[in-house]
Design an enzyme around this catalytic site. Structure first.
Site, short mmCIF file in Angstrom:
data_model
loop_
_atom_site.label_atom_id
_atom_site.label_comp_id
_atom_site.label_asym_id
_atom_site.label_seq_id
_atom_site.Cartn_x
_atom_site.Cartn_y
_atom_site.Cartn_z
N GLU A 94 0.87 -1.06 0.05
CA GLU A 94 0.11 -0.27 -0.10
C GLU A 94 0.92 1.26 0.09
O GLU A 94 2.04 1.14 0.50
CB GLU A 94 -0.96 0.14 1.12
CG GLU A 94 -1.90 -1.26 1.15
CD GLU A 94 -3.00 -1.29 2.44
OE1 GLU A 94 -4.03 -1.63 2.10
OE2 GLU A 94 -2.39 -1.05 3.34
N CYS A 118 6.79 -4.52 15.71
CA CYS A 118 6.44 -3.44 16.53
C CYS A 118 4.85 -3.80 16.92
O CYS A 118 4.25 -4.20 16.24
CB CYS A 118 6.39 -2.19 15.95
SG CYS A 118 7.91 -1.49 15.24
N CYS A 121 1.82 -2.01 15.57
CA CYS A 121 1.68 -1.64 14.27
C CYS A 121 0.96 -3.01 13.40
O CYS A 121 1.40 -3.98 13.61
CB CYS A 121 2.99 -1.57 13.69
SG CYS A 121 3.06 -1.01 11.99
N GLY A 165 6.86 -1.63 5.60
CA GLY A 165 8.27 -2.41 5.72
C GLY A 165 9.42 -1.32 6.54
O GLY A 165 9.01 -0.19 6.91
N GLU A 166 10.21 -2.08 6.70
CA GLU A 166 11.64 -1.34 7.09
C GLU A 166 12.67 -0.93 6.30
O GLU A 166 13.27 -1.74 5.79
CB GLU A 166 12.21 -2.39 8.37
CG GLU A 166 13.51 -1.65 8.91
CD GLU A 166 13.56 0.02 9.27
OE1 GLU A 166 12.57 0.34 9.91
OE2 GLU A 166 14.19 0.74 8.95
N HIS A 222 9.42 6.22 20.12
CA HIS A 222 8.12 5.67 20.91
C HIS A 222 8.72 5.64 22.69
O HIS A 222 7.91 5.61 23.19
CB HIS A 222 7.60 4.42 20.47
CG HIS A 222 7.05 4.68 18.91
ND1 HIS A 222 6.22 5.87 18.62
CD2 HIS A 222 7.12 4.08 17.79
CE1 HIS A 222 5.99 5.58 17.34
NE2 HIS A 222 6.52 4.48 16.94
N ASN A 296 -3.25 5.34 16.06
CA ASN A 296 -4.45 4.76 15.24
C ASN A 296 -4.74 3.39 15.67
O ASN A 296 -3.87 2.29 15.63
CB ASN A 296 -4.17 4.92 13.66
CG ASN A 296 -3.75 6.30 13.30
OD1 ASN A 296 -4.46 7.13 13.61
ND2 ASN A 296 -2.19 6.32 12.89
N1 SAH Z 1 9.70 0.89 9.71
C1 SAH Z 1 9.72 1.96 9.83
C2 SAH Z 1 8.90 2.67 8.50
C3 SAH Z 1 7.38 2.66 9.01
S1 SAH Z 1 6.89 4.07 9.29
C4 SAH Z 1 9.73 3.20 10.87
O1 SAH Z 1 9.06 2.36 11.77
O2 SAH Z 1 9.99 4.30 11.20
C5 SAH Z 1 5.42 3.89 9.80
C6 SAH Z 1 5.38 4.87 11.13
O3 SAH Z 1 4.00 4.74 12.03
C7 SAH Z 1 6.40 4.58 12.52
O4 SAH Z 1 6.93 5.80 12.79
C8 SAH Z 1 5.54 3.63 13.31
O5 SAH Z 1 6.20 3.62 14.48
C9 SAH Z 1 4.15 4.48 13.37
N2 SAH Z 1 3.00 3.60 13.67
C10 SAH Z 1 2.90 2.22 13.48
N3 SAH Z 1 1.87 1.97 13.91
C11 SAH Z 1 1.07 2.91 14.43
C12 SAH Z 1 -0.07 3.00 14.90
N4 SAH Z 1 -1.00 2.00 15.29
N5 SAH Z 1 -0.57 4.36 15.20
C13 SAH Z 1 0.17 5.35 14.92
N6 SAH Z 1 1.45 5.19 14.60
C14 SAH Z 1 2.00 4.03 14.22
#
Ligand code: SAH
Length: 346
Positions: A94, A118, A121, A165-166, A222, A296
């Site tokens: 996506e 995580c 996520c 993805g990372e 975080h 979210n």
């Molecule tokens: N893997 C990379 C790229 C993904 S970015 C990274 O972690 O940075 C996605 C972003 O959304 C990251 O900052 C992640 O921590 C955040 N994120 C993940 N799940 C989330 C959620 N449920 N609500 C808000 N932010 C979230």
């Protein structure tokens, strides 16, 4: 559909030039085709109208163009657009277009699924299937640029690697894609308008700094408390905050560019004074700014957004220490397009 023919966009411009010379044609033909593939983003060899029919047929016999297809597109009430993108092997990722008054930002994916785990996520619930190729990352940007022009009358202004993805677990391909995005032979966008977001892979942050990349770095922090971070981002056990800090210092020493920290405040997880103090301390290691992201909710998650008082405590503490902090309202929530919600639901 899978095929044994070679993906033509895996070839460099020099490879293509050499290929045409081998075919008894002119090297210059390689430039023409290269331009079609990248700058003009041709989906088929048929599109290459300044190349002879015979040559197009020859290319067709030897190569494929593994162009992505936007499978479904959803538009949110707030103008956010989410694309489910089909890859040549049928897998889906996506990507999101996020419009504001002044800019339009593409949020792109770097892997199918994610290597990391995580707990908060939605993407982490998917298995990591594979890395995206450079052209698959590039195509997402091209598709969103088109949508930006169509719906918002302007070219895409910014790109964030905050989709699925990372990116630092697919470093080589992400860098190749960014090279194409910033090159005049591709989209000619400024690297200053690109941000790579990582969960924090210290070794790769060092590598990026040593490679003298010109784009921006965001880190999804975080928590600045080792045990807390490990409990919500288990890979922190291996990539500890101590290593992360050292890598970020290296990044700043080399690039002199501020780092952005992404931070969500959850009830009962990181909303105490101790958490705030640790974060403020972490923010002082290298020049930075902070983006507080609204949580979210994901399905069957145990996480809850902290109270607005808890959030305000964070903001006050950061501001008292002269750290720039923005609170990011979520966009595209109604279509599951917000941070951490990308999970191929459709
Ligand atoms: N893997 C990379 C790229 C993904 S970015 C990274 O972690 O940075 C996605 C972003 O959304 C990251 O900052 C992640 O921590 C955040 N994120 C993940 N799940 C989330 C959620 N449920 N609500 C808000 N932010 C979230």
């Amino acid at each position: 559909m899978a095929t044994s023919k070679k993906d033509i966009r895996a070839l460099t411009r020099d490879d293509l030039r050499a290929f045409f010379v081998d075919q008894g044609d002119k090297a210059f033909r390689g430039n023409q085709v290269y331009e079609w593939l990248w700058q003009k983003s041709a989906h088929t060899f048929e599109d290459m109208t300044n190349v002879s029919k015979a040559t197009r047929k020859m290319l067709e016999d030897n190569f494929v163009i593994n162009h992505i297809e936007v499978d479904t597109m959803q538009r949110s009430q707030d103008g956010t657009v989410k694309n489910a993108v089909r890859l040549h092997d049928g897998l889906i990722v996506e990507s999101v277009l996020i419009p504001t008054k002044t800019r339009t930002t593409a949020c792109v994916s770097s892997q199918v699924g994610c290597s990391l785990d995580c707990k908060f996520c939605a993407t982490a619930r998917l298995k990591r299937m594979r890395n995206l190729n450079p052209d698959e990352i590039y195509d997402q940007v091209v598709a969103i640029d088109k949508q930006s022009r169509l719906y918002h009358n302007q070219a895409l202004t910014n790109i964030v690697f905050m989709g699925m993805g990372e990116p630092l677990m697919n470093y080589k391909n992400v860098i190749k894609a960014i090279d194409k995005i910033t090159s005049p032979e591709g989209l000619g966008m400024s690297a200053k308008r690109i941000t790579l977001s990582t969960s924090g892979v210290p070794k790769m942050i060092r590598k990026m700094a040593d490679d003298e990349v010109k784009f921006n770095l965001a880190v999804s922090l975080h928590s600045a408390v080792e045990e807390v971070r490990t409990s919500i981002m288990p890979f922190n056990e291996t990539f500890s905050l101590t290593d992360l800090k050292a890598a970020l210092e290296h990044w700043y020493a080399k690039t002199k560019r501020k780092i952005s920290y992404e931070y969500v405040v959850w009830k009962g997880i990181n909303d105490t004074q101790k958490d705030i103090d640790a974060f403020v301390k972490f923010c002082k290691y290298v020049p930075c700014k902070v983006n507080i992201i609204e949580y979210n909710p994901i399905e069957d998650g145990d996480f809850k957004q902290a109270s607005s008082e808890a959030l305000q405590h964070y903001i006050d503490a950061l501001e008292k220490n002269r750290i720039v902090v923005n609170v990011r309202r979520s966009r595209g929530k109604d279509i599951d397009a917000a941070c951490g919600q990308l999970a191929n639901k459709k």
